[in-house]
Design an enzyme around this catalytic site. Sequence first.
Site, PDB file in Angstrom:
ATOM      1  CE  LYS A 190      -5.217  -0.935   2.070  1.00 21.31           C
ATOM      2  NZ  LYS A 190      -3.936  -1.878   2.297  1.00 21.31           N
ATOM      3  CE  LYS A 230       2.344   2.467   4.449  1.00 20.80           C
ATOM      4  NZ  LYS A 230       1.619   1.500   3.358  1.00 20.80           N
ATOM      5  CB  SER A 236      -0.888  -0.017   1.333  1.00 20.21           C
ATOM      6  OG  SER A 236      -1.977  -1.039   1.214  1.00 20.21           O
TER       7      SER A 236
END
Length: 301
Positions: free
Chosen positions: A174, A242, A99
């Site tokens: 995502k 993140k 990701s």
Amino acid sequence: MTSQPLKIGFIGLGIMGTPMAGHLLKAGHQLFVYTRGKTPEAIATSSATQCTHARGVAERADIIITMVPDTPDVEAVLFGENGVAAGLSQGKVVVDMSSISPVETKEFAKKILALGCDYLDAPVSGGDVGAKNATLSIMVGGEQAVFDRVKPVFELMGKNITLVGGIGDGQTCKVANQIVVALTINAVAEGLLFAARAGADAGKVRQALMGGLATSRILDILGDRMIKRSVDPGFRIALHQKDLNLALGAAKSLGLALPATSNAQQLFSACVSHGGAAWDHSGMVRALEKLSNFEIGQKAP
């Protein structure tokens, strides 16, 4: 054993990568693996070939899957010394299931395509439970023909497999997923904390909510972790932070307001300040508990 075993490379054998790679082995494929740390016993004792660097994986495999934590990690694995790019030959496929940044993904893909190879970005959702049960949702960006070639491999690791669009669109999907997940964790945590502070049994409240409109996999799996006060990952808060940084950075460039996402990020930051960077992301509830001076499971005064 499949009728036509494939030569598949798998780079990154962490909480997610290890069971994902295991499903490919169980299907009878020939696996070539590399990971930065010690190879997990489940893979080390299997038929997988352990390589000393990513280049060795790319030299041996026709489809190379990367599953590493962050954008710089993907860049290093692909283009660093003894990286994937150094071992590629024409016609191979690189599939990044990490990701990472959609913008950087497009740049990485350009470099791989220039070598005569194909590229898919295919991040996943479903956490460690989905990885272990081969029920991951897989969000793919790339060309239809390349997707069709790799889809049988995806089907060994997941159930909901969608070609979202072109290269980078899988990563965009995502990021959207991580926004929804973070806000749902926040909602579940607040709901269960409210119930507990009001004197109800949070476990029974969760059970009741599972039968109504509030039901979700997050209420099911992460709500259970909140009640049991388990912060073993799972999916680490630092990694979810993140992903939300990607969301907030992109939102700024797009002129979007994402106030609830910003709030969720602040709650994660509060957890990190209390030593929780490696907690499961359900640990967000602990930041709310600190703010409320009350813990789920504590007897209401």
